[in-house]
Motif scaffolding. Structure first.
Motif, PDB file in Angstrom:
ATOM      1  N   PHE A 187      21.587  10.629 -23.016  1.00 30.15           N
ATOM      2  CA  PHE A 187      20.484  10.652 -22.073  1.00 30.15           C
ATOM      3  C   PHE A 187      19.956  12.071 -21.923  1.00 30.15           C
ATOM      4  O   PHE A 187      20.719  13.039 -21.937  1.00 30.15           O
ATOM      5  N   ASP A 188      18.654  12.170 -21.785  1.00 31.89           N
ATOM      6  CA  ASP A 188      17.966  13.422 -21.497  1.00 31.89           C
ATOM      7  C   ASP A 188      17.616  13.351 -20.017  1.00 31.89           C
ATOM      8  O   ASP A 188      16.572  12.827 -19.630  1.00 31.89           O
ATOM      9  N   THR A 189      18.524  13.865 -19.178  1.00 30.54           N
ATOM     10  CA  THR A 189      18.485  13.569 -17.745  1.00 30.54           C
ATOM     11  C   THR A 189      17.897  14.715 -16.937  1.00 30.54           C
ATOM     12  O   THR A 189      18.372  15.852 -17.006  1.00 30.54           O
ATOM     13  N   ARG A 190      16.889  14.385 -16.157  1.00 33.31           N
ATOM     14  CA  ARG A 190      16.304  15.344 -15.228  1.00 33.31           C
ATOM     15  C   ARG A 190      16.804  15.020 -13.826  1.00 33.31           C
ATOM     16  O   ARG A 190      16.682  13.895 -13.350  1.00 33.31           O
ATOM     17  N   PHE A 191      17.389  16.021 -13.187  1.00 29.25           N
ATOM     18  CA  PHE A 191      17.903  15.865 -11.829  1.00 29.25           C
ATOM     19  C   PHE A 191      16.813  16.264 -10.835  1.00 29.25           C
ATOM     20  O   PHE A 191      16.216  17.337 -10.944  1.00 29.25           O
ATOM     21  N   LEU A 192      16.567  15.396  -9.860  1.00 31.40           N
ATOM     22  CA  LEU A 192      15.586  15.603  -8.814  1.00 31.40           C
ATOM     23  C   LEU A 192      16.293  15.654  -7.471  1.00 31.40           C
ATOM     24  O   LEU A 192      17.376  15.078  -7.307  1.00 31.40           O
ATOM     25  N   VAL A 193      15.719  16.331  -6.498  1.00 34.43           N
ATOM     26  CA  VAL A 193      16.271  16.335  -5.140  1.00 34.43           C
ATOM     27  C   VAL A 193      15.288  15.653  -4.208  1.00 34.43           C
ATOM     28  O   VAL A 193      14.069  15.712  -4.405  1.00 34.43           O
ATOM     29  N   ALA A 194      15.812  14.971  -3.186  1.00 30.32           N
ATOM     30  CA  ALA A 194      14.961  14.251  -2.236  1.00 30.32           C
ATOM     31  C   ALA A 194      15.646  14.173  -0.884  1.00 30.32           C
ATOM     32  O   ALA A 194      16.876  14.050  -0.803  1.00 30.32           O
ATOM     33  N   ARG A 195      14.847  14.235   0.155  1.00 34.82           N
ATOM     34  CA  ARG A 195      15.349  14.084   1.519  1.00 34.82           C
ATOM     35  C   ARG A 195      15.518  12.592   1.846  1.00 34.82           C
ATOM     36  O   ARG A 195      14.637  11.782   1.526  1.00 34.82           O
ATOM     37  N   LEU A 196      16.620  12.229   2.482  1.00 35.95           N
ATOM     38  CA  LEU A 196      16.774  10.869   2.992  1.00 35.95           C
ATOM     39  C   LEU A 196      15.720  10.648   4.063  1.00 35.95           C
ATOM     40  O   LEU A 196      15.682  11.371   5.063  1.00 35.95           O
ATOM     41  N   GLY A 242       0.785  -1.228   0.000  1.00 29.18           N
ATOM     42  CA  GLY A 242       0.000   0.000   0.000  1.00 29.18           C
ATOM     43  C   GLY A 242       0.812   1.270   0.000  1.00 29.18           C
ATOM     44  O   GLY A 242       0.330   2.332   0.421  1.00 29.18           O
ATOM     45  N   TYR A 243       2.051   1.202  -0.492  1.00 28.79           N
ATOM     46  CA  TYR A 243       2.900   2.381  -0.562  1.00 28.79           C
ATOM     47  C   TYR A 243       2.813   3.013  -1.943  1.00 28.79           C
ATOM     48  O   TYR A 243       2.431   2.373  -2.928  1.00 28.79           O
ATOM     49  N   GLN A 244       3.226   4.275  -2.021  1.00 24.32           N
ATOM     50  CA  GLN A 244       3.265   4.967  -3.302  1.00 24.32           C
ATOM     51  C   GLN A 244       4.367   6.015  -3.302  1.00 24.32           C
ATOM     52  O   GLN A 244       4.755   6.532  -2.258  1.00 24.32           O
ATOM     53  N   VAL A 245       4.871   6.302  -4.491  1.00 21.65           N
ATOM     54  CA  VAL A 245       5.823   7.395  -4.669  1.00 21.65           C
ATOM     55  C   VAL A 245       5.034   8.694  -4.711  1.00 21.65           C
ATOM     56  O   VAL A 245       4.013   8.791  -5.411  1.00 21.65           O
ATOM     57  N   VAL A 246       5.475   9.692  -3.973  1.00 30.78           N
ATOM     58  CA  VAL A 246       4.800  10.996  -3.933  1.00 30.78           C
ATOM     59  C   VAL A 246       5.653  11.981  -4.726  1.00 30.78           C
ATOM     60  O   VAL A 246       6.778  12.305  -4.333  1.00 30.78           O
ATOM     61  N   GLY A 247       5.099  12.430  -5.849  1.00 25.88           N
ATOM     62  CA  GLY A 247       5.869  13.261  -6.765  1.00 25.88           C
ATOM     63  C   GLY A 247       6.448  14.512  -6.128  1.00 25.88           C
ATOM     64  O   GLY A 247       7.581  14.910  -6.421  1.00 25.88           O
ATOM     65  N   GLU A 248       5.684  15.161  -5.224  1.00 26.35           N
ATOM     66  CA  GLU A 248       6.149  16.408  -4.619  1.00 26.35           C
ATOM     67  C   GLU A 248       7.403  16.237  -3.776  1.00 26.35           C
ATOM     68  O   GLU A 248       8.099  17.219  -3.499  1.00 26.35           O
ATOM     69  N   THR A 249       7.696  15.004  -3.349  1.00 27.56           N
ATOM     70  CA  THR A 249       8.892  14.776  -2.527  1.00 27.56           C
ATOM     71  C   THR A 249      10.140  14.617  -3.376  1.00 27.56           C
ATOM     72  O   THR A 249      11.234  14.436  -2.837  1.00 27.56           O
ATOM     73  N   LEU A 250       9.985  14.709  -4.705  1.00 30.15           N
ATOM     74  CA  LEU A 250      11.112  14.606  -5.633  1.00 30.15           C
ATOM     75  C   LEU A 250      11.059  15.779  -6.611  1.00 30.15           C
ATOM     76  O   LEU A 250      10.905  15.596  -7.819  1.00 30.15           O
ATOM     77  N   PRO A 251      11.190  17.009  -6.109  1.00 32.59           N
ATOM     78  CA  PRO A 251      11.072  18.174  -6.996  1.00 32.59           C
ATOM     79  C   PRO A 251      12.260  18.318  -7.947  1.00 32.59           C
ATOM     80  O   PRO A 251      13.335  17.752  -7.732  1.00 32.59           O
ATOM     81  N   ALA A 252      12.037  19.102  -8.986  1.00 33.57           N
ATOM     82  CA  ALA A 252      13.021  19.275 -10.055  1.00 33.57           C
ATOM     83  C   ALA A 252      14.179  20.168  -9.607  1.00 33.57           C
ATOM     84  O   ALA A 252      13.987  21.146  -8.877  1.00 33.57           O
ATOM     85  N   TRP A 253      15.390  19.833 -10.089  1.00 36.79           N
ATOM     86  CA  TRP A 253      16.567  20.645  -9.748  1.00 36.79           C
ATOM     87  C   TRP A 253      17.247  21.169 -11.016  1.00 36.79           C
ATOM     88  O   TRP A 253      17.309  22.371 -11.226  1.00 36.79           O
ATOM     89  N   THR A 254      17.758  20.288 -11.868  1.00 34.28           N
ATOM     90  CA  THR A 254      18.392  20.718 -13.117  1.00 34.28           C
ATOM     91  C   THR A 254      18.030  19.737 -14.229  1.00 34.28           C
ATOM     92  O   THR A 254      17.419  18.699 -13.988  1.00 34.28           O
ATOM     93  N   HIS A 255      18.462  20.060 -15.448  1.00 35.50           N
ATOM     94  CA  HIS A 255      18.101  19.262 -16.624  1.00 35.50           C
ATOM     95  C   HIS A 255      19.235  19.358 -17.645  1.00 35.50           C
ATOM     96  O   HIS A 255      19.563  20.442 -18.110  1.00 35.50           O
ATOM     97  N   TRP A 256      19.834  18.225 -17.963  1.00 33.59           N
ATOM     98  CA  TRP A 256      20.967  18.187 -18.895  1.00 33.59           C
ATOM     99  C   TRP A 256      20.760  17.105 -19.957  1.00 33.59           C
ATOM    100  O   TRP A 256      20.191  16.054 -19.680  1.00 33.59           O
ATOM    101  N   ILE A 257      21.271  17.380 -21.157  1.00 35.29           N
ATOM    102  CA  ILE A 257      21.208  16.430 -22.262  1.00 35.29           C
ATOM    103  C   ILE A 257      22.631  16.097 -22.692  1.00 35.29           C
ATOM    104  O   ILE A 257      23.471  17.000 -22.856  1.00 35.29           O
ATOM    105  N   THR A 258      22.927  14.812 -22.867  1.00 31.79           N
ATOM    106  CA  THR A 258      24.254  14.361 -23.283  1.00 31.79           C
ATOM    107  C   THR A 258      24.615  14.973 -24.638  1.00 31.79           C
ATOM    108  O   THR A 258      23.770  15.062 -25.533  1.00 31.79           O
ATOM    109  N   PRO A 259      25.878  15.396 -24.832  1.00 25.55           N
ATOM    110  CA  PRO A 259      26.290  15.971 -26.115  1.00 25.55           C
ATOM    111  C   PRO A 259      25.958  15.068 -27.309  1.00 25.55           C
ATOM    112  O   PRO A 259      25.943  13.841 -27.199  1.00 25.55           O
ATOM    113  N   GLU A 260      25.717  15.708 -28.435  1.00 27.69           N
ATOM    114  CA  GLU A 260      25.295  14.995 -29.646  1.00 27.69           C
ATOM    115  C   GLU A 260      26.386  14.105 -30.236  1.00 27.69           C
ATOM    116  O   GLU A 260      26.103  13.273 -31.092  1.00 27.69           O
TER     117      GLU A 260
END
Length: 289
Positions: free
Chosen positions: A190-199, A166-184
């Motif tokens: 990879f089109d990588t989105r960096f998220l931050v989260a509290r331990l 009965g657990y679920q991932v809560v999107g708000e606990t993983l907010p957006a930080w940065t966004h980088w795309i690997t050079p061509e």
């Protein structure tokens, strides 16, 4: 790239701290082809990926969890990274609750793996698989209870275990930080989105030994100092994310800042006129979706 829609790139100069590197001749050759529009090098599509910057406080220190990728890995061997990886289509079936808005831009025709739901679910899954940390909770909005138990096996299927308990991932606990795309010029992109989260309270992060051979906690400043000295090599997106954390003292302040962010993707590319040895390796383009 395939399924990514159209992006225009506004090329600007952005300083991202990194040790001086030697660009392999093959990548320089590909960069020339990209700069001139030649068809000899077909730019590979960038797969959607999520990286989780796991944070904790130790006294007055804000610390991040970093892992050194094993030398046999095809992508970024020997580099220090945060837990993360490619988003799978199946990640959208992971139990999840979150906002309806999208903090990261989505191109027309993008795959479902580019959605915030898929990204945060994948980030939570990868954090469990690589660091043994469970970023999930139970209960309704505003009354969430953190995970207190754990799967019996380190190989347990993350989605199945969440569903069974009965657990679920809560999107708000993983907010957006940065966004980088690997050079061509890279073969694996990879089109990588960096998220931050509290331990979560009562949990720790460990080295699971599957993709990494060393893991530890560092302040952002410590990690950057070790990168500068050559002790902890890392890719520019990682060092950039850490540099943006260096002025924060608490996890709460990072999460509050992240909740307001709408990161724009950055894409490094060799400058057309600067292929000579010793020239500036990359300029950073802001990719508009």
């Amino acid at each position: 790239g395939r399924g990514r829609g159209h992006r225009t790139i506004a090329w600007v100069t952005m300083h991202v701290e990194r040790p001086s590197v030697t660009i392999p001749e093959e990548l320089t050759r590909r960069a020339r082809l990209v700069a001139t529009g030649a068809d000899e090098w077909r730019i590979p599509p960038a797969a959607d990926a999520a990286t989780v910057i796991l944070l904790r406080e130790q006294g007055s220190r804000l610390e991040v969890f970093l892992q050194r990728r094993v030398g046999r890995m095809k992508f970024a061997p020997g580099r220090y990274v945060c837990p993360g990886g490619r988003v799978e289509e199946s990640d959208v079936w992971i139990p999840w609750r979150g906002p309806v808005d999208e903090p990261f831009p989505i191109a027309d025709g993008a795959e479902i793996t580019a959605t915030y739901r898929a990204l945060t679910a994948a980030g939570a899954r990868e954090t469990w698989e690589e660091a043994g940390t469970i970023l999930a909770s139970t209960g309704d909005a505003g009354r969430e209870m953190p995970v207190r138990d754990r799967p019996d096996s380190a190989d347990a299927d993350f989605e199945e275990w969440l569903l069974a308990n009965g657990y679920q991932v809560v999107g708000e606990t993983l907010p957006a930080w940065t966004h980088w795309i690997t050079p061509e010029v890279e073969s694996r992109r990879f089109d990588t989105r960096f998220l931050v989260a509290r331990l979560p309270d009562g949990q720790d992060a460990v080295d699971r030994g599957m993709e990494s051979d060393h893991s530890s906690w560092f302040t952002p400043g410590e990690a950057l100092d070790r990168m500068r000295s050559g002790v902890m090599p890392m890719l520019p997106p990682t060092s950039d994310a850490l540099a943006q954390l260096a002025d924060f003292d608490t996890v709460a302040s990072v999460l509050a800042e992240a909740a307001q962010r709408r990161p724009c993707p950055w894409l490094p590319r060799r400058r057309r006129h600067d292929f000579a040895p010793g020239g500036r390796p990359y300029e950073i383009g802001r990719a508009h979706v």
